[in-house]
Design an enzyme around this catalytic site. Structure first.
Site, PDB file in Angstrom:
ATOM      1  N   HIS A  13       0.885  -1.194   0.000  1.00  0.00           N
ATOM      2  CA  HIS A  13       0.000   0.000   0.000  1.00  0.00           C
ATOM      3  C   HIS A  13       0.911   1.229   0.000  1.00  0.00           C
ATOM      4  O   HIS A  13       1.536   1.556   1.004  1.00  0.00           O
ATOM      5  CB  HIS A  13      -0.888   0.014   1.257  1.00  0.00           C
ATOM      6  CG  HIS A  13      -1.806   1.200   1.326  1.00  0.00           C
ATOM      7  ND1 HIS A  13      -3.166   1.085   1.543  1.00  0.00           N
ATOM      8  CD2 HIS A  13      -1.578   2.533   1.210  1.00  0.00           C
ATOM      9  CE1 HIS A  13      -3.709   2.295   1.565  1.00  0.00           C
ATOM     10  NE2 HIS A  13      -2.761   3.193   1.366  1.00  0.00           N
ATOM     11  N   HIS A  15       1.520   5.389  -1.649  1.00  0.00           N
ATOM     12  CA  HIS A  15       1.139   6.570  -2.429  1.00  0.00           C
ATOM     13  C   HIS A  15       2.397   7.149  -3.053  1.00  0.00           C
ATOM     14  O   HIS A  15       3.296   7.601  -2.347  1.00  0.00           O
ATOM     15  CB  HIS A  15       0.488   7.628  -1.518  1.00  0.00           C
ATOM     16  CG  HIS A  15      -0.752   7.137  -0.857  1.00  0.00           C
ATOM     17  ND1 HIS A  15      -2.006   7.299  -1.417  1.00  0.00           N
ATOM     18  CD2 HIS A  15      -0.947   6.447   0.298  1.00  0.00           C
ATOM     19  CE1 HIS A  15      -2.915   6.741  -0.618  1.00  0.00           C
ATOM     20  NE2 HIS A  15      -2.295   6.219   0.423  1.00  0.00           N
ATOM     21  N   LYS A  99      -9.498  -0.476  -5.619  1.00  0.00           N
ATOM     22  CA  LYS A  99      -9.497   0.181  -4.319  1.00  0.00           C
ATOM     23  C   LYS A  99     -10.832   0.824  -4.007  1.00  0.00           C
ATOM     24  O   LYS A  99     -11.352   1.623  -4.802  1.00  0.00           O
ATOM     25  CB  LYS A  99      -8.396   1.255  -4.309  1.00  0.00           C
ATOM     26  CG  LYS A  99      -8.356   2.117  -3.059  1.00  0.00           C
ATOM     27  CD  LYS A  99      -7.837   1.355  -1.853  1.00  0.00           C
ATOM     28  CE  LYS A  99      -7.984   2.138  -0.570  1.00  0.00           C
ATOM     29  NZ  LYS A  99      -6.718   2.469   0.071  1.00  0.00           N
ATOM     30  N   HIS A 136     -10.350   0.848   2.098  1.00  0.00           N
ATOM     31  CA  HIS A 136     -10.102   1.830   3.158  1.00  0.00           C
ATOM     32  C   HIS A 136     -11.268   1.656   4.126  1.00  0.00           C
ATOM     33  O   HIS A 136     -12.379   2.113   3.860  1.00  0.00           O
ATOM     34  CB  HIS A 136     -10.049   3.256   2.597  1.00  0.00           C
ATOM     35  CG  HIS A 136      -9.739   4.266   3.669  1.00  0.00           C
ATOM     36  ND1 HIS A 136      -8.546   4.932   3.732  1.00  0.00           N
ATOM     37  CD2 HIS A 136     -10.463   4.683   4.742  1.00  0.00           C
ATOM     38  CE1 HIS A 136      -8.538   5.719   4.804  1.00  0.00           C
ATOM     39  NE2 HIS A 136      -9.695   5.589   5.424  1.00  0.00           N
ATOM     40  N   HIS A 174      -4.318  -0.956   5.920  1.00  0.00           N
ATOM     41  CA  HIS A 174      -3.906  -0.200   7.108  1.00  0.00           C
ATOM     42  C   HIS A 174      -4.832  -0.411   8.302  1.00  0.00           C
ATOM     43  O   HIS A 174      -5.478   0.509   8.775  1.00  0.00           O
ATOM     44  CB  HIS A 174      -3.723   1.299   6.812  1.00  0.00           C
ATOM     45  CG  HIS A 174      -4.759   1.932   5.920  1.00  0.00           C
ATOM     46  ND1 HIS A 174      -6.101   1.785   6.122  1.00  0.00           N
ATOM     47  CD2 HIS A 174      -4.638   2.708   4.817  1.00  0.00           C
ATOM     48  CE1 HIS A 174      -6.755   2.454   5.187  1.00  0.00           C
ATOM     49  NE2 HIS A 174      -5.895   3.022   4.383  1.00  0.00           N
ATOM     50  N   ASP A 247       1.613   2.548   3.546  1.00  0.00           N
ATOM     51  CA  ASP A 247       0.754   3.731   3.419  1.00  0.00           C
ATOM     52  C   ASP A 247       1.598   5.001   3.479  1.00  0.00           C
ATOM     53  O   ASP A 247       1.118   6.046   3.942  1.00  0.00           O
ATOM     54  CB  ASP A 247      -0.340   3.745   4.492  1.00  0.00           C
ATOM     55  CG  ASP A 247      -1.455   4.727   4.161  1.00  0.00           C
ATOM     56  OD1 ASP A 247      -1.517   5.205   3.020  1.00  0.00           O
ATOM     57  OD2 ASP A 247      -2.262   5.019   5.070  1.00  0.00           O
TER      58      ASP A 247
HETATM   59  C1  NCD Z   1      -3.478   9.036   2.298  1.00  0.00           C
HETATM   60  C2  NCD Z   1      -3.103  10.113   1.280  1.00  0.00           C
HETATM   61  O1  NCD Z   1      -2.563  11.137   1.683  1.00  0.00           O
HETATM   62  O2  NCD Z   1      -3.326   9.901   0.090  1.00  0.00           O
HETATM   63  N1  NCD Z   1      -3.386   9.594   3.618  1.00  0.00           N
HETATM   64  C3  NCD Z   1      -3.192   8.917   4.773  1.00  0.00           C
HETATM   65  O3  NCD Z   1      -3.242   9.538   5.836  1.00  0.00           O
HETATM   66  N2  NCD Z   1      -2.924   7.631   4.781  1.00  0.00           N
HETATM   67  C4  NCD Z   1      -4.812   8.488   2.001  1.00  0.00           C
HETATM   68  C5  NCD Z   1      -5.135   7.213   2.739  1.00  0.00           C
HETATM   69  O4  NCD Z   1      -4.551   6.163   2.486  1.00  0.00           O
HETATM   70  O5  NCD Z   1      -6.010   7.248   3.604  1.00  0.00           O
HETATM   71 ZN    ZN Z   2      -3.144   5.121   1.861  1.00  0.00          ZN
END
Ligand code: NCD
Ligand code: ZN
Length: 346
Positions: A13, A15, A99, A136, A174, A247
């Protein structure tokens, strides 16, 4: 133990964002990780297979020369997602999962799903073709306390969905509570969970004690200590249903250090050092490989990586920059608030 060699890990996971931010952060992942499940919550989101193809190409282009890294692409589920496009994406090997963001649950989730009934045809098709759903797991109901949103989601959304469609493979992403851990453990099949680096290290005090600390704010928000301990027990148990999903979610500092700061913690750069520390504290260094390198591929039906990394315990603390500079601006690095001694040998 001073040295530990494990299969190269993956991040289930992640970003990576886009543009200058993507270029600024990707090397921190590709240095240690062979693959990662890439979150689709861009603006606009990655909704179609065509979007995902273009995004994958931008990721590969941003990779530091010489790094071998495979982005595992996901689609952002909407109430209008095309069944055939999803199936096409899975068949071509491009799409690893879809997702589900409940609309409004987190960063860039306003285009997510409001009414799960509207997404049922896609979910049924996914169950049929064996494409996992990454969830999520938080309700967005304003009346529900933010610290209870995961537990309420399990009861009111996830469990009903899984009873209705038991063949659907669901990754609860998460996981932040003992409720989540226990729910995953109680499932007979088709449910697994990822756990982040930071939720193994901080509880909610990190965000609120001694001042508001925006760099410890993420979603789902860190919970009380008993939940952190449940996550640590699950992650270090060797139970194949739990694996790493960092995450890691970079935001530039001005967007975190303000009156309404963004959720997200940046851990790509020091995750392996943090994890080795946690697993050592739990007397479970022998389980780190399962959590970071074996359980995830088994769940997603992928081979484990064929090469290995070596972690070394240094006498002196291993330091990481407090911030990384990206073309989009500075991004603060997760500070575990204790010295790190484990280093990944280059
Ligand atoms: C994530 C993001 O910033 O894209 N933020 C986070 O706090 N984890 C989004 C998410 O996974 O909830
Ligand atoms: Zn995330």
């Amino acid at each position: 133990m001073q040295k530990l060699t494990i299969r190269r890990p993956d991040d289930w996971h992640l970003h990576l964002r886009d543009g200058a931010m993507l270029e600024g952060v990707i090397g921190d992942t590709s240095r240690h990780f062979a693959r990662a499940i890439i979150m689709p919550n861009l603006v606009p989101p990655v909704v179609t297979t065509a979007d995902a193809t273009a995004y994958r190409d931008r990721i590969l282009k941003a990779l530091p020369t010489g790094d071998r890294f495979q982005p595992l692409m996901t689609l952002y589920l909407t109430e209008h997602t095309s069944l055939d496009d999803v199936e096409e994406g899975k068949k071509s090997g491009l799409i690893t999962a879809v997702k589900l963001y409940p609309a409004g649950a987190t960063t860039n989730s306003h285009g997510g799903v409001r009414d799960l009934n509207k997404a049922m045809p896609v979910l049924e098709r996914m169950a049929k073709i064996g494409l996992p759903l990454c969830v999520h797991g938080e309700v967005t109901t304003p009346e529900v306390d933010i610290f209870d949103r995961e537990a309420v989601f399990i009861e009111t959304a996830l469990d009903p969905l899984r009873q209705r469609l038991p063949e659907l493979k669901v990754t609860m992403e998460h996981v932040t509570t003992s409720d989540g851990v226990n729910y995953i453990k109680s499932a007979k099949a088709n449910l697994a969970g990822s756990i982040t680096t930071h939720h193994l290290i901080i509880n909610r005090n990190a965000i609120l004690v001694g001042g508001i600390r925006p760099h410890y704010y993420c979603l789902p928000v860190a919970k009380r200590e008993s939940h952190r301990l449940a996550l640590r027990a699950a992650a270090t148990s060797g139970d194949t249903r739990f694996f790493l999903g960092t995450d890691s979610a970079p935001h530039v500092d001005p967007l975190k250090e303000c009156a309404c700061g963004c959720a997200g913690i940046y851990t790509s750069i020091n995750t392996m050092s943090c994890l080795a520390h946690v697993f050592e504290q739990e007397g479970a260094l022998d389980k780190l490989e399962a959590f970071a390198s074996l359980n995830g591929p088994a769940w997603y039906g992928l081979p484990v990586n064929d090469d290995r990394i070596t972690l070394v315990r240094r006498h002196d603390a291993v330091t990481f920059p407090a911030k990384i500079e990206t073309g989009a601006g500075p991004v603060t690095v997760f500070d575990p608030m204790f010295p790190l001694h484990w280093d990944v040998e280059s």
